[in-house]
Design an enzyme around this catalytic site. Structure first.
Site, mmCIF file in Angstrom:
data_model
loop_
_atom_site.group_PDB
_atom_site.id
_atom_site.type_symbol
_atom_site.label_atom_id
_atom_site.label_comp_id
_atom_site.label_asym_id
_atom_site.label_seq_id
_atom_site.Cartn_x
_atom_site.Cartn_y
_atom_site.Cartn_z
ATOM 1 C CE LYS A 22 20.385 -6.688 28.751
ATOM 2 N NZ LYS A 22 19.889 -5.395 29.296
ATOM 3 C CB CYS A 39 18.512 -22.385 35.712
ATOM 4 S SG CYS A 39 20.218 -22.514 36.281
ATOM 5 C CB CYS A 41 22.804 -22.468 39.851
ATOM 6 S SG CYS A 41 22.621 -23.839 38.679
ATOM 7 C CB CYS A 50 15.776 -25.664 37.355
ATOM 8 S SG CYS A 50 16.482 -26.728 38.632
ATOM 9 C CG HIS A 54 19.863 -26.393 41.993
ATOM 10 N ND1 HIS A 54 18.899 -26.629 41.044
ATOM 11 C CD2 HIS A 54 19.454 -27.023 43.117
ATOM 12 C CE1 HIS A 54 17.923 -27.360 41.582
ATOM 13 N NE2 HIS A 54 18.244 -27.615 42.839
#
Ligand code: FES
Length: 75
Positions: A22, A39, A41, A50, A54
């Site tokens: 995980k 982030c 995405c 990020c 994306h």
């Protein structure tokens, strides 16, 4: 089978920390500073932050996802 037509069966995480069961990142609020963009995405080269990836993902797929932005209250 494995190749379902339902999008709900597709992977979200394609290649980040695949050796781990995980992927979790924890931050102390005090260490975040003035602001941070995290982030959502799973395409960022700077994950969990990020890096703008994306944008390309959305263009390629028609998706509409973006980061979660956290910032200190301006007062
Ligand atoms: Fe993933 Fe921006 S790069 S949300």
């Amino acid at each position: 089978g494995f190749y379902s037509k339902k999008p709900s069966k597709s992977l979200i995480n394609l290649d980040i920390q695949k050796e781990d069961a995980k992927v979790v990142h924890s931050f102390d609020v005090e260490d975040i500073g003035e602001k941070a963009a995290f982030c959502r995405c799973w395409r960022s080269k700077k994950f969990p932050y990020c890096d703008g990836a994306h944008g390309a993902h959305n263009k390629e797929t028609g998706d509409n996802i973006g980061p979660v932005c956290i910032q200190r209250k301006k007062n």
